[in-house]
Design an enzyme around this catalytic site. Sequence first.
Site, PDB file in Angstrom:
ATOM      1  N   GLU A   1       9.091  -5.228  -4.142  1.00 13.08           N
ATOM      2  CA  GLU A   1       9.916  -5.764  -3.055  1.00 13.08           C
ATOM      3  C   GLU A   1       9.492  -7.174  -2.621  1.00 13.08           C
ATOM      4  OE1 GLU A   1       7.806  -3.215  -2.857  1.00 13.08           O
ATOM      5  OE2 GLU A   1       6.926  -2.949  -0.879  1.00 13.08           O
TER       6      GLU A   1
ATOM      7  N   HIS B   1       4.074  -3.797  -5.800  1.00  9.08           N
ATOM      8  CA  HIS B   1       5.145  -3.807  -4.784  1.00  9.08           C
ATOM      9  C   HIS B   1       6.251  -4.757  -5.244  1.00  9.08           C
ATOM     10  CE1 HIS B   1       3.319  -1.582  -1.412  1.00  9.08           C
ATOM     11  NE2 HIS B   1       2.168  -2.021  -1.890  1.00  9.08           N
TER      12      HIS B   1
ATOM     13  N   CYS C   1       3.743   2.062  -5.270  1.00  5.35           N
ATOM     14  CA  CYS C   1       2.329   2.063  -4.873  1.00  5.35           C
ATOM     15  C   CYS C   1       1.863   3.487  -4.548  1.00  5.35           C
ATOM     16  CB  CYS C   1       2.097   1.081  -3.733  1.00  5.35           C
ATOM     17  SG  CYS C   1       0.413   0.492  -3.702  1.00  5.35           S
TER      18      CYS C   1
ATOM     19  N   GLY D   1       2.132   3.370   1.315  1.00  3.16           N
ATOM     20  CA  GLY D   1       1.602   3.896   2.563  1.00  3.16           C
ATOM     21  C   GLY D   1       0.103   4.094   2.478  1.00  3.16           C
TER      22      GLY D   1
HETATM   23  N1  GLN Z   1      -3.098   3.965   0.028  1.00  3.08           N
HETATM   24  C1  GLN Z   1      -2.963   3.629  -1.360  1.00  3.08           C
HETATM   25  C2  GLN Z   1      -4.077   2.714  -1.833  1.00  3.08           C
HETATM   26  O1  GLN Z   1      -4.768   2.123  -1.041  1.00  3.08           O
HETATM   27  C3  GLN Z   1      -1.610   2.995  -1.625  1.00  3.08           C
HETATM   28  C4  GLN Z   1      -1.420   1.690  -0.933  1.00  3.08           C
HETATM   29  C5  GLN Z   1       0.022   1.262  -0.857  1.00  3.08           C
HETATM   30  O2  GLN Z   1       0.934   2.076  -1.009  1.00  3.08           O
HETATM   31  N2  GLN Z   1       0.246   0.008  -0.583  1.00  3.08           N
HETATM   32  O3  GLN Z   1      -4.305   2.560  -3.004  1.00  3.08           O
END
Ligand code: GLN
Length: 544
Positions: A515, A513, A378, A351
């Site tokens: 996924e 990630h 993440c 997020g």
């Molecule tokens: N916001 C966080 C970052 O930019 C995590 C990004 C994410 O969860 N894809 O590092």
Amino acid sequence: MTNFIIVTGGVLSSLGKGITSASVAALLRNSQINTSILKIDPYINVDPGTMSPIEHGEVFVTADGGETDLDIGHYERFINATLSKRNNFTTGQVYQTVIEKERRGDYLGKTIQVVPHITDEIIRRIKAAGKDVDVLVVELGGTVGDIEGAPFYEAIRQLKHSLKGKLFNIHVSLVPYIAVADELKTKPTQHSVAELRRIGISPDMLVLRSEKPIPKDMRKKLALACDVELDCVIEAIDAKTIYEMPLKFNDSGLLKPIAAAFGFEELKPDLKEWKRLVKAIIEPQGEIVIAFVGKYLELKESYKSLIEALTHAGAHCNTKVKFRWIDSEGLENCDVSEALEGVNAVLVPGGFGTRGVEGKIKAIRYARENNIVFLGICLGLQLAMIEFARNILGIAEATSQEFVADTTEPVIYLIDEFIDQVGGKQIRTHQSPMGGTMRLGEYECNLRAGSKLAMAYANAEKIHERHRHRYEANGKYRERFEKAGLIVSGEAKGLIEAIELNNHPWFLAVQFHPEFTSRLQSPNRVILAFVQNAIAEKNRTSKS
Ligand code: GLN
């Protein structure tokens, strides 16, 4: 020479054009035809990277670091192949290329126009994506008649002209059911085909989305009215899972006219393994409940790849993965033990931004303290470290520079001049704009021998997973974390890529990630391990 299957849409969006395209490509690949797939998005954004997930759904990241439409994710999952940023382009990219050329003076004083300059660039990109394959499936986003789509339809019309016999158009349309009249209606499809023909494209096949089976005389009527053969009128009835679609299309004989059009011998796709997995999705033996603690829950498409990856893992364990959707912002002011009561695992996905962060931290703390199987992805890793720093290391101010730019305890921070490990070039400074300046795409990660993470990856030493983030875990705190039992189990060139807890059944978080690399036939290993451990803990606690 490459053959092209162009998939267009009529009447309205969300008819499953992406799944139709992916299914056709999957059937061809399973018939040993070298097939690739391209998505064209008629919007002006250069890529969806800067769009809100609630607006457009997930941004799918390719191995080569492209931020692409979520349909590219479906394609990879269906055709079990790795695609590239070349497999998705937008109006924004087409115009960007043409305008750059114009500024360089490449057009030698000519007036730059939609026809031929924009259409030529579209054709160039379609052909580039089809290089070295026997069939390229091209999905054209939007619906016939949209203003944004006009140059693309014109490009396809021209292409059809120059590729006689090598281009096949599938038009995906709707046959609505009117309940009060107890009738299926063909008129919307007739109108959308009329619109397509006005532009100069005649469909070769109709794929008709419908709630109910379409009777033969209605299909005959449509074949006649839309000028296609009867065996080219294919119905697409709502399925129990999207993975059933290639099977249904195969049963309805969709491959036969395609093979005939391109002069292929009879196509016999091998779908044995696929059938077995679909059966496991539709008729699973057991079930688990995962608390999905996110903040883009209004549009579940925001978490498309993750939901699919959990479905793949569930299919391989013959278990239905059920979700309890938990809005992280709502969790901030409510009793977390009530909200998470009875779940078999907690998942905190990626997020951006501050909203909902404290609710996620509460859920992470609850999973850590109550021995609930946990996976952080993440942002989920970043928050797991912040939670541990605050509540175990006693660093009350611990946070990320994403939330408090001038914090004195940047457990998560922005590496000022991020150097791309692969290309060796600097991709970001503090002044960089938002688009395309994150750590994107596939990077190597070294696993700590004997860790839960290494076990998940069958004791591999090195793995490759995809990234999309701007901030990183700060190595300055690493020793204190490890002394207190939070172990770094994955790292790459000094960067912390994965963490896990020693004294917990299964508490793991990753900066990448996972996924994005999960496919029905080969689920991502860390997500599979997460599901397996949730099942094991469920069985263990129900026995004790
Ligand atoms: N916001 C966080 C970052 O930019 C995590 C990004 C994410 O969860 N894809 O590092």
